[in-house]
Design an enzyme around this catalytic site. Structure first.
Site, PDB file in Angstrom:
ATOM      1  CE  LYS A 140     -14.120  -6.329   3.591  1.00 52.58           C
ATOM      2  NZ  LYS A 140     -13.270  -6.120   2.048  1.00 52.58           N
TER       3      LYS A 140
ATOM      4  CG  HIS B  32      -2.046  -1.177   1.544  1.00 56.68           C
ATOM      5  ND1 HIS B  32      -2.283  -1.822   2.384  1.00 56.68           N
ATOM      6  CD2 HIS B  32      -2.770  -0.967   0.827  1.00 56.68           C
ATOM      7  CE1 HIS B  32      -3.719  -2.624   2.165  1.00 56.68           C
ATOM      8  NE2 HIS B  32      -3.907  -2.476   0.848  1.00 56.68           N
TER       9      HIS B  32
ATOM     10  CB  SER C 105      -4.735  -6.635   4.046  1.00 59.56           C
ATOM     11  OG  SER C 105      -3.658  -5.411   4.112  1.00 59.56           O
TER      12      SER C 105
ATOM     13  NE  ARG D 239      -1.812  -7.096  -4.996  1.00 58.25           N
ATOM     14  CZ  ARG D 239      -3.345  -7.817  -3.614  1.00 58.25           C
ATOM     15  NH1 ARG D 239      -2.134  -7.831  -2.547  1.00 58.25           N
ATOM     16  NH2 ARG D 239      -4.163  -7.153  -3.894  1.00 58.25           N
TER      17      ARG D 239
HETATM   18  O1  PNS Z   1      -8.158  -2.769  -0.475  1.00 60.81           O
HETATM   19  P1  PNS Z   1     -10.028  -3.212  -0.431  1.00 60.81           P
HETATM   20  O2  PNS Z   1     -11.120  -4.363   0.716  1.00 60.81           O
HETATM   21  O3  PNS Z   1     -10.204  -4.272  -1.725  1.00 60.81           O
HETATM   22  O4  PNS Z   1     -11.093  -1.745  -0.732  1.00 60.81           O
HETATM   23  C1  PNS Z   1     -12.424  -2.068  -1.167  1.00 60.81           C
HETATM   24  C2  PNS Z   1     -12.718  -0.868  -0.819  1.00 60.81           C
HETATM   25  C3  PNS Z   1     -12.422  -0.402   0.190  1.00 60.81           C
HETATM   26  C4  PNS Z   1     -11.971   0.047  -2.346  1.00 60.81           C
HETATM   27  C5  PNS Z   1     -14.547  -0.381  -1.414  1.00 60.81           C
HETATM   28  O5  PNS Z   1     -14.169  -1.972  -1.338  1.00 60.81           O
HETATM   29  C6  PNS Z   1     -14.564   0.888  -1.555  1.00 60.81           C
HETATM   30  O6  PNS Z   1     -14.897   1.505  -2.527  1.00 60.81           O
HETATM   31  N1  PNS Z   1     -15.695   0.683  -0.361  1.00 60.81           N
HETATM   32  C7  PNS Z   1     -16.523   2.152   0.074  1.00 60.81           C
HETATM   33  C8  PNS Z   1     -18.040   1.559  -0.112  1.00 60.81           C
HETATM   34  C9  PNS Z   1     -18.489   1.614  -1.898  1.00 60.81           C
HETATM   35  O7  PNS Z   1     -18.162   3.085  -2.276  1.00 60.81           O
HETATM   36  N2  PNS Z   1     -18.926   0.553  -2.959  1.00 60.81           N
HETATM   37  C10 PNS Z   1     -19.218   0.202  -3.586  1.00 60.81           C
HETATM   38  C11 PNS Z   1     -17.763   0.699  -4.300  1.00 60.81           C
HETATM   39  S1  PNS Z   1     -18.148   0.596  -5.690  1.00 60.81           S
END
Ligand code: PNS
Length: 162
Positions: free
Chosen positions: A41, A17, A127, A90
């Site tokens: 979650k 990150h 992670s 990645r």
């Molecule tokens: O590190 P991650 O878990 O892959 O990140 C995913 C994340 C946090 C970027 C995604 O779940 C997100 O954007 N969450 C915020 C809520 C939201 O906007 N959801 C719709 C996504 S299209």
């Protein structure tokens, strides 16, 4: 002034990150690391702990700040006037997973997503894998900032979440 948002769960933040945030900062004047909080979650670390560990890991970087995103990322980006979302890739599996989110965010508010290739030497750093290694007492030195390694050792529920 260009501003990018680097979103994620950061459960926990890793050196991968940090690599991506540094690369985003080369392209944008300001970078907000946006720690997502989704009540549905299950996280190992609560959102404030994840944000604090991110602040600790990124503290020395000029033009970078950490914030918590309580709702939709696209709305947050509009609220802070972000030019783009930046996500690290990645490999092909990441792009596969990211494509629909990027298109949904663009659909919601028009915000674009910029994909940046991370350091290939860190392609194995995720992670979820780090939590797995830590759960079984493996050494995560060099994969996460030192404060995260300590937090993983102390996390009471490391045996229960992924
Ligand atoms: O590190 P991650 O878990 O892959 O990140 C995913 C994340 C946090 C970027 C995604 O779940 C997100 O954007 N969450 C915020 C809520 C939201 O906007 N959801 C719709 C996504 S299209």
């Amino acid at each position: 002034m260009s501003l990018a948002v680097c979103p994620g769960s950061f459960d926990p933040i890793t050196v991968g990150h940090v690599d991506v945030v540094r690369r985003a900062r080369v392209m944008f004047d300001e970078v907000v690391v946006a720690v997502a909080h989704n009540p549905a979650k299950k996280y190992l670390l609560d959102v404030e702990r994840r944000a604090d560990l991110a602040r600790d890991a990124l503290g020395g970087l000029d033009g970078v700040r950490v914030d918590v995103v309580p709702g939709l990322l696209a709305t947050y980006c509009a609220d802070v006037g972000a030019s783009a979302v930046v996500k690290g890739i990645r490999g092909p599996a990441d792009l596969d997973a990211e494509q629909s989110m990027a298109l949904m965010n663009r659909h919601l508010t028009g915000v674009e997503t910029v994909f940046v290739l991370g350091d290939p030497a860190l392609a194995h750093v995720a992670s979820s894998l780090i939590k797995d290694v830590a759960r079984y007492g493996g050494d995560v030195t060099g994969l996460v900032p030192p404060a995260v390694a300590a937090a993983l050792r102390e996390a009471p529920s490391i045996g229960e979440t992924r």
